[in-house]
Design a protein around this motif. Structure first.
Motif, PDB file in Angstrom:
ATOM      1  N   SER A  18       0.818  -1.216   0.000  1.00 14.13           N
ATOM      2  CA  SER A  18       0.000   0.000   0.000  1.00 14.13           C
ATOM      3  C   SER A  18       0.850   1.264   0.000  1.00 14.13           C
ATOM      4  N   GLN A  19       2.104   1.149   0.395  1.00 13.28           N
ATOM      5  CA  GLN A  19       2.993   2.310   0.418  1.00 13.28           C
ATOM      6  C   GLN A  19       3.449   2.714  -0.993  1.00 13.28           C
ATOM      7  N   GLN A  20       3.067   1.917  -1.964  1.00 14.76           N
ATOM      8  CA  GLN A  20       3.434   2.214  -3.357  1.00 14.76           C
ATOM      9  C   GLN A  20       2.345   2.985  -4.095  1.00 14.76           C
ATOM     10  N   VAL A 125     -21.200  -4.274 -18.706  1.00 17.62           N
ATOM     11  CA  VAL A 125     -20.731  -2.895 -18.584  1.00 17.62           C
ATOM     12  C   VAL A 125     -19.278  -2.818 -19.064  1.00 17.62           C
ATOM     13  N   CYS A 126     -19.105  -2.468 -20.324  1.00 18.13           N
ATOM     14  CA  CYS A 126     -17.768  -2.390 -20.907  1.00 18.13           C
ATOM     15  C   CYS A 126     -17.190  -0.978 -20.856  1.00 18.13           C
ATOM     16  N   GLU A 127     -18.036   0.014 -20.594  1.00 17.12           N
ATOM     17  CA  GLU A 127     -17.567   1.391 -20.577  1.00 17.12           C
ATOM     18  C   GLU A 127     -16.546   1.595 -19.451  1.00 17.12           C
ATOM     19  N   PRO A 128     -15.410   2.221 -19.727  1.00 17.47           N
ATOM     20  CA  PRO A 128     -14.418   2.435 -18.669  1.00 17.47           C
ATOM     21  C   PRO A 128     -14.833   3.568 -17.744  1.00 17.47           C
ATOM     22  N   GLY A 129     -14.850   3.291 -16.452  1.00 13.65           N
ATOM     23  CA  GLY A 129     -15.084   4.343 -15.481  1.00 13.65           C
ATOM     24  C   GLY A 129     -13.781   5.058 -15.189  1.00 13.65           C
ATOM     25  N   LEU A 130     -13.745   5.854 -14.139  1.00 14.45           N
ATOM     26  CA  LEU A 130     -12.483   6.452 -13.733  1.00 14.45           C
ATOM     27  C   LEU A 130     -11.511   5.335 -13.346  1.00 14.45           C
ATOM     28  N   PRO A 131     -10.226   5.462 -13.689  1.00 16.90           N
ATOM     29  CA  PRO A 131      -9.258   4.429 -13.292  1.00 16.90           C
ATOM     30  C   PRO A 131      -9.319   4.188 -11.784  1.00 16.90           C
ATOM     31  N   LEU A 132      -9.406   2.914 -11.411  1.00 18.23           N
ATOM     32  CA  LEU A 132      -9.588   2.544 -10.014  1.00 18.23           C
ATOM     33  C   LEU A 132      -8.378   1.772  -9.505  1.00 18.23           C
ATOM     34  N   ILE A 133      -7.808   2.246  -8.388  1.00 20.37           N
ATOM     35  CA  ILE A 133      -6.738   1.531  -7.697  1.00 20.37           C
ATOM     36  C   ILE A 133      -7.339   0.990  -6.416  1.00 20.37           C
ATOM     37  N   ALA A 134      -7.362  -0.334  -6.261  1.00 19.83           N
ATOM     38  CA  ALA A 134      -8.006  -0.969  -5.117  1.00 19.83           C
ATOM     39  C   ALA A 134      -6.970  -1.412  -4.095  1.00 19.83           C
ATOM     40  N   ILE A 135      -7.232  -1.077  -2.825  1.00 19.70           N
ATOM     41  CA  ILE A 135      -6.360  -1.492  -1.725  1.00 19.70           C
ATOM     42  C   ILE A 135      -7.224  -2.240  -0.724  1.00 19.70           C
ATOM     43  N   PRO A 136      -7.262  -3.573  -0.785  1.00 19.52           N
ATOM     44  CA  PRO A 136      -8.123  -4.338   0.124  1.00 19.52           C
ATOM     45  C   PRO A 136      -7.544  -4.389   1.534  1.00 19.52           C
ATOM     46  N   THR A 137      -8.429  -4.370   2.525  1.00 22.36           N
ATOM     47  CA  THR A 137      -8.005  -4.484   3.923  1.00 22.36           C
ATOM     48  C   THR A 137      -8.609  -5.712   4.592  1.00 22.36           C
ATOM     49  N   THR A 138      -9.275  -6.572   3.820  1.00 23.70           N
ATOM     50  CA  THR A 138      -9.734  -7.868   4.302  1.00 23.70           C
ATOM     51  C   THR A 138      -9.303  -8.926   3.299  1.00 23.70           C
ATOM     52  N   ALA A 139      -9.157 -10.150   3.780  1.00 26.63           N
ATOM     53  CA  ALA A 139      -8.819 -11.271   2.903  1.00 26.63           C
ATOM     54  C   ALA A 139     -10.103 -12.023   2.619  1.00 26.63           C
ATOM     55  N   MET A 168     -13.505  -3.509 -13.479  1.00 28.59           N
ATOM     56  CA  MET A 168     -12.211  -4.089 -13.127  1.00 28.59           C
ATOM     57  C   MET A 168     -11.225  -2.990 -12.731  1.00 28.59           C
ATOM     58  N   PRO A 169     -10.644  -3.055 -11.523  1.00 29.10           N
ATOM     59  CA  PRO A 169      -9.611  -2.081 -11.160  1.00 29.10           C
ATOM     60  C   PRO A 169      -8.439  -2.129 -12.134  1.00 29.10           C
ATOM     61  N   VAL A 170      -7.818  -0.975 -12.359  1.00 30.69           N
ATOM     62  CA  VAL A 170      -6.620  -0.980 -13.202  1.00 30.69           C
ATOM     63  C   VAL A 170      -5.406  -1.410 -12.402  1.00 30.69           C
ATOM     64  N   ALA A 171      -5.469  -1.257 -11.078  1.00 23.80           N
ATOM     65  CA  ALA A 171      -4.357  -1.663 -10.228  1.00 23.80           C
ATOM     66  C   ALA A 171      -4.894  -2.140  -8.889  1.00 23.80           C
ATOM     67  N   ALA A 172      -4.162  -3.063  -8.265  1.00 21.03           N
ATOM     68  CA  ALA A 172      -4.504  -3.565  -6.932  1.00 21.03           C
ATOM     69  C   ALA A 172      -3.238  -3.619  -6.097  1.00 21.03           C
ATOM     70  N   LEU A 173      -3.297  -3.033  -4.909  1.00 16.78           N
ATOM     71  CA  LEU A 173      -2.176  -3.047  -3.971  1.00 16.78           C
ATOM     72  C   LEU A 173      -2.577  -3.969  -2.825  1.00 16.78           C
ATOM     73  N   ILE A 174      -1.987  -5.146  -2.791  1.00 15.39           N
ATOM     74  CA  ILE A 174      -2.453  -6.241  -1.930  1.00 15.39           C
ATOM     75  C   ILE A 174      -1.457  -6.404  -0.786  1.00 15.39           C
ATOM     76  N   ASP A 175      -1.751  -5.742   0.320  1.00 17.97           N
ATOM     77  CA  ASP A 175      -0.840  -5.598   1.450  1.00 17.97           C
ATOM     78  C   ASP A 175      -1.438  -6.318   2.663  1.00 17.97           C
ATOM     79  N   TYR A 176      -0.932  -7.521   2.949  1.00 18.26           N
ATOM     80  CA  TYR A 176      -1.528  -8.307   4.033  1.00 18.26           C
ATOM     81  C   TYR A 176      -1.363  -7.652   5.398  1.00 18.26           C
ATOM     82  N   GLU A 177      -0.409  -6.734   5.539  1.00 21.71           N
ATOM     83  CA  GLU A 177      -0.230  -6.065   6.828  1.00 21.71           C
ATOM     84  C   GLU A 177      -1.463  -5.261   7.233  1.00 21.71           C
ATOM     85  N   LEU A 178      -2.273  -4.876   6.261  1.00 17.65           N
ATOM     86  CA  LEU A 178      -3.500  -4.139   6.566  1.00 17.65           C
ATOM     87  C   LEU A 178      -4.565  -5.022   7.204  1.00 17.65           C
ATOM     88  N   THR A 179      -4.366  -6.344   7.195  1.00 14.11           N
ATOM     89  CA  THR A 179      -5.355  -7.264   7.779  1.00 14.11           C
ATOM     90  C   THR A 179      -4.993  -7.694   9.199  1.00 14.11           C
TER      91      THR A 179
END
Length: 388
Positions: A18-20, A125-139, A168-179
């Protein structure tokens, strides 16, 4: 027959991912993000940390922190209005599945307008929304790597499944420390949700060799570590395995679809406000028992991947052990029956027909190895009520 595989453009996986965020935003050419999150993330200080990181990198951001645990069309309207009135070029979703699902919907509605019901399945829904960066805090939900979102229409108590590349998010930051700070109940519910994703993706009629690989590895990671994460929240190895397993399960079901458990689960959540992972867990043993006769070898593979059956076990023995394990998990992780959760029997039974109709309308039951009739779904709801 070919299979279309859809993934985030970029995934950063591991401790400190997530620090990235600032670096990832810049690599995507984004500099004006809206952070979509919930009040818990604010209270835990996670939002402040993200904003400090962005500020240090010269990136200005704003926050929408009013998402709900079970998002509704009404709960996201203020966020949609922020996008319409603002000058945002991206969305950062921080939290569990609900903030991420809310962010997906906000990105589409903020750009294209309309109501959420306009985008529900079977629309693609194929239309692109705003670019989404997802940072999950649950597994759990795997929403950081899926092309789906679930939003409830509060006027009809229908959980609307919305699907397509636009979610679909354009990026995912998958940081297990957040859980590491997750309480046991959330750990259990989200972990059982992830396990359900992996199993349903593997037995789905839309499964492919690619989704099979992700689903089986997800089960290998999730099943042996779920109890440990539940009982020992600070166990970093278990948390890391759960986080990666949840993401792989998300990739699997995003590309193979979920099946009957999810079809039946959404109406329970909409009618009785049961957390999604918990309603999945209530249903999983009974629906698995119903479905095994149509795909016994596939379910036996699940038992072996989960480590509860040996390679030398017969298909029948493996499936018996799978059912026993699903029931044992629910007991140890303290999954209540619908009645124990506090749902009134009369209300549950009078809602069965409508819930069964909504389950079928979602399309998910059609992916199940054994495709049920509406009457069979009604009977399954009765079984789940009586199985306590």
């Amino acid at each position: 027959m070919s299979h279309r595989i859809v993934l985030p453009r970029l995934m950063e996986i591991g401790a400190g991912a997530s620090q990235q965020l600032a670096a990832v935003l810049r690599s995507l050419g984004c500099s004006r993000p809206l952070i979509v999150t919930d009040r818990m993330m604010v209270e835990l200080g996670y939002v402040d940390r993200l904003e400090e990181q962005l500020q240090a990198a010269g990136i200005a951001s704003q926050r929408f922190a009013d998402t709900l645990p079970e998002p509704t069309a009404a709960s996201i309207r203020a966020g949609v209005q922020m996008v319409r009135d603002g000058d945002f070029d991206s969305i950062v979703a921080l939290g569990g599945g609900s903030p991420i699902d809310s962010a997906k919907a906000i990105g589409i509605l903020g750009r294209y307008g309309g109501e959420m019901r306009d985008y529900r399945f079977p629309r693609d829904v194929c239309e692109p929304g705003l670019p989404l960066i997802a940072i999950p805090t649950t597994a759990g939900t795997g929403s950081e790597a899926t092309r789906f979102t679930i939003i409830t229409d509060e006027t009809s108590d229908e959980k609307m499944l919305c699907a397509g590349l636009g979610f679909m998010p354009v990026a995912a930051l998958i940081d297990y420390e957040l859980t590491l700070s997750l309480p046991p109940r959330v750990t259990a519910d989200t972990g059982l949700d992830a396990l359900t994703h992996a199993i349903e993706a593997y037995v789905s009629r839309k499964a492919s060799g690619y989704s099979d690989a992700q689903a089986l590895q997800a089960m290998r990671l999730l099943a042996p570590n779920l109890r440990t994460a539940f009982h020992d929240s600070g166990n970093r190895a278990a948390r890391e395995a759960m986080m990666l397993g949840a993401t792989l399960a998300g990739i699997a079901f995003s590309n193979a679809s979920v099946a009957l458990v999810h079809g039946m689960s959404r109406p329970i959540g909409a009618f009785f406000h049961v957390p999604h992972g918990l309603s999945n867990a209530m249903l999983l043993p009974a629906v698995t028992a119903f479905s095994i006769p149509a795909a016994p070898e596939r379910y036996a593979d699940c038992a072996r991947a989960m480590g509860v059956a040996a390679q030398t076990d017969s298909v029948e023995t493996a499936n018996q052990r799978l059912l026993a394990e699903l029931q044992a998990l629910n007991r140890e992780l303290q999954v209540p029956s619908p009645g124990q959760y506090g749902i009134a029997r009369e209300r549950f039974f009078e809602s069965r027909e409508t819930m069964a109709q909504q389950a079928l309308a979602s399309g998910s039951p059609g992916n199940n190895p054994r495709v049920p009739t509406q009457a069979e779904i009604v009977e399954l709801y009765e079984t789940v009520w009586n199985q306590a």
